[in-house]
Design a protein around this motif. Structure first.
Motif, short mmCIF file in Angstrom:
data_model
loop_
_atom_site.label_atom_id
_atom_site.label_comp_id
_atom_site.label_asym_id
_atom_site.label_seq_id
_atom_site.Cartn_x
_atom_site.Cartn_y
_atom_site.Cartn_z
N GLN A 64 55.94 -20.19 -97.36
CA GLN A 64 56.54 -19.33 -96.35
C GLN A 64 56.59 -17.88 -96.82
O GLN A 64 56.30 -16.96 -96.06
CB GLN A 64 57.95 -19.82 -96.02
CG GLN A 64 58.02 -21.23 -95.44
CD GLN A 64 57.28 -21.34 -94.12
OE1 GLN A 64 56.18 -21.89 -94.05
NE2 GLN A 64 57.87 -20.81 -93.07
N VAL A 65 56.97 -17.69 -98.08
CA VAL A 65 57.03 -16.34 -98.64
C VAL A 65 55.64 -15.72 -98.68
O VAL A 65 55.45 -14.54 -98.34
CB VAL A 65 57.66 -16.37 -100.04
CG1 VAL A 65 57.54 -15.01 -100.72
CG2 VAL A 65 59.13 -16.79 -99.96
N GLU A 66 54.65 -16.50 -99.10
CA GLU A 66 53.28 -15.99 -99.18
C GLU A 66 52.75 -15.59 -97.81
O GLU A 66 52.06 -14.57 -97.67
CB GLU A 66 52.39 -17.05 -99.82
CG GLU A 66 50.99 -16.58 -100.19
CD GLU A 66 50.01 -16.74 -99.07
OE1 GLU A 66 48.98 -16.03 -99.06
OE2 GLU A 66 50.27 -17.58 -98.18
N THR A 67 53.08 -16.38 -96.79
CA THR A 67 52.61 -16.08 -95.44
C THR A 67 53.20 -14.79 -94.92
O THR A 67 52.52 -14.00 -94.26
CB THR A 67 52.97 -17.25 -94.50
OG1 THR A 67 52.35 -18.44 -94.97
CG2 THR A 67 52.50 -16.97 -93.09
N SER A 75 54.92 -12.27 -96.86
CA SER A 75 54.82 -11.10 -97.73
C SER A 75 53.38 -10.73 -98.09
O SER A 75 53.11 -9.59 -98.47
CB SER A 75 55.61 -11.34 -99.02
OG SER A 75 54.99 -12.35 -99.81
N LEU A 76 52.47 -11.72 -98.01
CA LEU A 76 51.07 -11.54 -98.39
C LEU A 76 50.91 -11.18 -99.88
O LEU A 76 49.90 -10.63 -100.28
CB LEU A 76 50.39 -10.46 -97.53
CG LEU A 76 50.36 -10.72 -96.02
CD1 LEU A 76 49.69 -9.58 -95.29
CD2 LEU A 76 49.66 -12.05 -95.71
N GLN A 126 52.32 -12.79 -106.92
CA GLN A 126 53.72 -12.64 -107.31
C GLN A 126 54.55 -13.84 -106.87
O GLN A 126 55.40 -14.34 -107.62
CB GLN A 126 54.31 -11.36 -106.68
CG GLN A 126 53.65 -10.07 -107.15
CD GLN A 126 52.48 -9.66 -106.26
OE1 GLN A 126 51.74 -10.51 -105.77
NE2 GLN A 126 52.34 -8.36 -106.07
N ASP A 127 54.29 -14.30 -105.67
CA ASP A 127 55.06 -15.41 -105.10
C ASP A 127 54.88 -16.69 -105.93
O ASP A 127 55.84 -17.29 -106.41
CB ASP A 127 54.60 -15.63 -103.66
CG ASP A 127 55.15 -16.92 -103.07
OD1 ASP A 127 56.28 -17.31 -103.40
OD2 ASP A 127 54.43 -17.54 -102.27
N PHE A 128 53.63 -17.07 -106.13
CA PHE A 128 53.38 -18.33 -106.84
C PHE A 128 53.61 -18.20 -108.35
O PHE A 128 53.82 -19.21 -109.02
CB PHE A 128 51.97 -18.84 -106.54
CG PHE A 128 51.84 -19.39 -105.15
CD1 PHE A 128 52.38 -20.62 -104.83
CD2 PHE A 128 51.19 -18.67 -104.16
CE1 PHE A 128 52.27 -21.13 -103.55
CE2 PHE A 128 51.08 -19.18 -102.88
CZ PHE A 128 51.62 -20.41 -102.56
#
Length: 241
Positions: A198-201, A203-204, A208-210
């Motif tokens: 959800q964060v990756e979708t 924030s793009l 950093q997210d993963f």
């Protein structure tokens, strides 16, 4: 440089997902260890039907992937439950207990817990069985010769030694439970992997997210391994009961 970092609200999203991961992993460890222990005790029975049921249970859950099992529980139990009960669960009702209010976990969380417990208990039962097999038969025969019953021999002689033997592999299984919990995202459990997507979708910022999610998984596994090593060094040394 600061523009490349995740916004604070995304950090909170990931932290909430991490807490769900730890909650479902911790409960799975408790339930699967209890069920695995009961399975291996039942497997020691002289009744062939009971032994056959346990062997079949272990084979089914050990020889099939976890993800299809989660889908089986999610859609299978979902179709068997009454519609009213499912709607009640989907609303995440609250239960009042004296001065405390307990919020029921989501339907997805409950199903994920059931699927992880059944899957992990089969592996944990095998670790317990390997521990029992690692104790020589001569010790049981000696205890029976001293007048102990078979249950007393199992309780006071076999199980304490088998637990020492099985403990290191058990820690490995507990680490696997934390990693396997990520698959519950497939049925909608709001754990760390689900929230990461959800964060990756939004924030793009994929790396950093993963990267943060990976660090949190490693952090949880290191905690489990460290606690296991401390317990083993303090209470499971040779000569201690």
């Amino acid at each position: 440089m600061f523009e490349q970092l995740l916004a604070p609200r995304y950090w909170w999203w990931l932290w909430d997902g991490f807490l769900v991961t730890m909650a479902i992993s911790f409960l799975t460890i408790i339930f699967s260890t209890t069920l695995g222990f009961l399975l291996v005790i039942a497997q020691q029975s002289h009744i062939k039907i009971i032994k056959g049921v346990v062997i079949g249970y272990n084979a089914i859950f050990r020889y099939s992937p976890l993800l299809p099992q989660l889908f089986f529980w999610y859609f299978g139990i979902g179709n068997l439950l009454p519609i009213e009960f499912k709607l009640w669960l989907f609303d995440e009702p609250e239960i009042q207990l004296f001065l405390f209010t307990l919020k029921m976990p989501s339907f997805e969380f409950i199903i994920g817990l059931i699927g992880l417990t059944c899957y992990s208990s089969a592996f944990i039962a095998e670790e317990f069985r390997a521990g029992i097999m690692g104790v020589s038969n001569g010790q049981e025969q000696a205890s029976l010769a001293l007048g102990l019953t078979r249950w007393q021999s199992m309780r006071f002689i076999i199980l304490p030694q088998s637990f020492r033997i099985a403990f290191p592999p058990l820690i490995g299984q507990y680490m696997n439970i934390i990693k396997n919990s990520s698959l519950t995202m497939a049925i909608g459990v709001l754990e760390l992997s689900y929230v990461s997507r959800q964060v990756e979708t939004e924030s793009l910022k994929t790396f950093q997210d993963f990267a943060v999610a990976t660090f949190l998984y490693i952090f949880a596994i290191v905690i489990v391994g460290t606690l296991g090593n401390i317990y083993q060094s303090k209470y499971l040394q040779i000569g201690k009961v």
